[in-house]
Motif scaffolding. Sequence first.
Motif, PDB file in Angstrom:
ATOM      1  N   UNK A 112      41.076 -28.776 -33.579  1.00  0.00           N
ATOM      2  CA  UNK A 112      41.629 -27.913 -32.537  1.00  0.00           C
ATOM      3  C   UNK A 112      40.527 -27.093 -31.862  1.00  0.00           C
ATOM      4  N   UNK A 113      39.582 -26.600 -32.645  1.00  0.00           N
ATOM      5  CA  UNK A 113      38.452 -25.850 -32.074  1.00  0.00           C
ATOM      6  C   UNK A 113      37.559 -26.782 -31.255  1.00  0.00           C
ATOM      7  N   UNK A 114      37.371 -27.988 -31.742  1.00  0.00           N
ATOM      8  CA  UNK A 114      36.609 -28.998 -31.012  1.00  0.00           C
ATOM      9  C   UNK A 114      37.238 -29.231 -29.640  1.00  0.00           C
ATOM     10  N   UNK A 115      38.553 -29.392 -29.612  1.00  0.00           N
ATOM     11  CA  UNK A 115      39.253 -29.635 -28.349  1.00  0.00           C
ATOM     12  C   UNK A 115      39.095 -28.452 -27.390  1.00  0.00           C
ATOM     13  N   UNK A 116      39.135 -27.237 -27.918  1.00  0.00           N
ATOM     14  CA  UNK A 116      38.962 -26.038 -27.088  1.00  0.00           C
ATOM     15  C   UNK A 116      37.589 -26.006 -26.423  1.00  0.00           C
ATOM     16  N   UNK A 117      36.583 -26.488 -27.127  1.00  0.00           N
ATOM     17  CA  UNK A 117      35.206 -26.394 -26.626  1.00  0.00           C
ATOM     18  C   UNK A 117      34.767 -27.585 -25.784  1.00  0.00           C
ATOM     19  N   UNK A 118      35.538 -28.661 -25.812  1.00  0.00           N
ATOM     20  CA  UNK A 118      35.196 -29.850 -25.021  1.00  0.00           C
ATOM     21  C   UNK A 118      35.040 -29.466 -23.557  1.00  0.00           C
ATOM     22  N   UNK A 119      33.968 -29.904 -22.954  1.00  0.00           N
ATOM     23  CA  UNK A 119      33.737 -29.641 -21.535  1.00  0.00           C
ATOM     24  C   UNK A 119      33.121 -28.287 -21.244  1.00  0.00           C
ATOM     25  N   UNK A 120      32.920 -27.462 -22.257  1.00  0.00           N
ATOM     26  CA  UNK A 120      32.293 -26.162 -22.017  1.00  0.00           C
ATOM     27  C   UNK A 120      30.797 -26.253 -22.292  1.00  0.00           C
ATOM     28  N   UNK A 121      30.104 -25.220 -21.945  1.00  0.00           N
ATOM     29  CA  UNK A 121      28.656 -25.169 -22.149  1.00  0.00           C
ATOM     30  C   UNK A 121      28.332 -24.160 -23.239  1.00  0.00           C
ATOM     31  N   UNK A 122      27.249 -24.386 -23.958  1.00  0.00           N
ATOM     32  CA  UNK A 122      26.900 -23.450 -25.021  1.00  0.00           C
ATOM     33  C   UNK A 122      26.328 -22.148 -24.474  1.00  0.00           C
ATOM     34  N   UNK A 123      26.575 -21.078 -25.199  1.00  0.00           N
ATOM     35  CA  UNK A 123      25.951 -19.797 -24.923  1.00  0.00           C
ATOM     36  C   UNK A 123      25.165 -19.410 -26.171  1.00  0.00           C
ATOM     37  N   UNK A 124      24.161 -18.592 -25.991  1.00  0.00           N
ATOM     38  CA  UNK A 124      23.288 -18.212 -27.096  1.00  0.00           C
ATOM     39  C   UNK A 124      23.747 -16.913 -27.741  1.00  0.00           C
ATOM     40  N   UNK A 125      23.363 -16.744 -29.004  1.00  0.00           N
ATOM     41  CA  UNK A 125      23.552 -15.483 -29.724  1.00  0.00           C
ATOM     42  C   UNK A 125      22.980 -14.384 -28.832  1.00  0.00           C
ATOM     43  N   UNK A 126      23.568 -13.205 -28.870  1.00  0.00           N
ATOM     44  CA  UNK A 126      23.155 -12.115 -27.986  1.00  0.00           C
ATOM     45  C   UNK A 126      21.674 -11.754 -28.117  1.00  0.00           C
ATOM     46  N   UNK A 127      21.068 -12.005 -29.274  1.00  0.00           N
ATOM     47  CA  UNK A 127      19.657 -11.646 -29.444  1.00  0.00           C
ATOM     48  C   UNK A 127      18.710 -12.755 -28.998  1.00  0.00           C
ATOM     49  N   UNK A 128      19.264 -13.877 -28.564  1.00  0.00           N
ATOM     50  CA  UNK A 128      18.448 -15.022 -28.167  1.00  0.00           C
ATOM     51  C   UNK A 128      18.296 -15.060 -26.646  1.00  0.00           C
ATOM     52  N   UNK A 129      17.071 -15.226 -26.192  1.00  0.00           N
ATOM     53  CA  UNK A 129      16.794 -15.383 -24.768  1.00  0.00           C
ATOM     54  C   UNK A 129      16.454 -16.845 -24.527  1.00  0.00           C
ATOM     55  N   UNK A 130      17.274 -17.504 -23.698  1.00  0.00           N
ATOM     56  CA  UNK A 130      17.111 -18.940 -23.455  1.00  0.00           C
ATOM     57  C   UNK A 130      16.024 -19.170 -22.415  1.00  0.00           C
ATOM     58  N   UNK A 131      15.139 -20.124 -22.740  1.00  0.00           N
ATOM     59  CA  UNK A 131      14.073 -20.514 -21.830  1.00  0.00           C
ATOM     60  C   UNK A 131      13.967 -22.036 -21.846  1.00  0.00           C
ATOM     61  N   UNK A 132      13.403 -22.640 -20.832  1.00  0.00           N
ATOM     62  CA  UNK A 132      13.275 -24.102 -20.824  1.00  0.00           C
ATOM     63  C   UNK A 132      12.356 -24.579 -21.943  1.00  0.00           C
ATOM     64  N   UNK A 133      12.703 -25.731 -22.483  1.00  0.00           N
ATOM     65  CA  UNK A 133      11.824 -26.314 -23.488  1.00  0.00           C
ATOM     66  C   UNK A 133      12.546 -27.295 -24.387  1.00  0.00           C
ATOM     67  N   UNK A 134      11.790 -27.946 -25.259  1.00  0.00           N
ATOM     68  CA  UNK A 134      12.340 -28.966 -26.157  1.00  0.00           C
ATOM     69  C   UNK A 134      12.964 -28.333 -27.411  1.00  0.00           C
ATOM     70  N   UNK A 135      13.413 -29.190 -28.300  1.00  0.00           N
ATOM     71  CA  UNK A 135      13.903 -28.747 -29.599  1.00  0.00           C
ATOM     72  C   UNK A 135      12.760 -28.001 -30.301  1.00  0.00           C
ATOM     73  N   UNK A 136      13.095 -26.951 -31.021  1.00  0.00           N
ATOM     74  CA  UNK A 136      12.081 -26.127 -31.693  1.00  0.00           C
ATOM     75  C   UNK A 136      11.285 -26.936 -32.706  1.00  0.00           C
ATOM     76  N   UNK A 137      10.044 -26.569 -32.899  1.00  0.00           N
ATOM     77  CA  UNK A 137       9.181 -27.283 -33.839  1.00  0.00           C
ATOM     78  C   UNK A 137       9.663 -27.143 -35.282  1.00  0.00           C
ATOM     79  N   UNK A 138      10.396 -26.087 -35.593  1.00  0.00           N
ATOM     80  CA  UNK A 138      10.891 -25.874 -36.951  1.00  0.00           C
ATOM     81  C   UNK A 138      12.172 -26.664 -37.237  1.00  0.00           C
TER      82      UNK A 138
END
Length: 141
Positions: A112-138
């Motif tokens: 049910x949660x999967x269905x709710x999120x289908x078609x939406x875009x992810x948002x980051x944790x409030x302390x995370x600042x999103x910047x362009x780039x690849x998957x993290x090295x860690x």
Amino acid sequence: MRLWSLHPSLLDRQGLTAVWREALLAQKVLQGLTRGYRNHPQLERFKACTDPVQAIGTFLHGIADEADARNYHFDRSRVNSRPDGTIIAVTDGQLMHEWSHLLGKLAQRSPSRFAELQGSSPTAHAMMQVMPGPIASWERP
């Protein structure tokens, strides 16, 4: 251990409680109170902060804020610091990797949660600042 860069509101009940427990463990690791997990790759971004314990505390408070919004009772007294505005950079590639990983988990355990999120875009944790780039090295894909 999975310390999501995604906003806690995207997690299902199981995911929210799991990240709370895992972040509390990470707090102990960063305080030097454990022998295990000291070199866990997900801790690298917190270790890179000026005050790693403060950074994980800010992360934990963000999770507790979501728990409060859902009327869950997470014990904030277990967090050893107050949120201080610490910001950690996260790449859009990492965020999309985690988004895909989360959707895969939700498809199996919370349809049910999967269905709710289908078609939406992810948002980051409030302390995370999103910047362009690849998957993290860690990240261990």
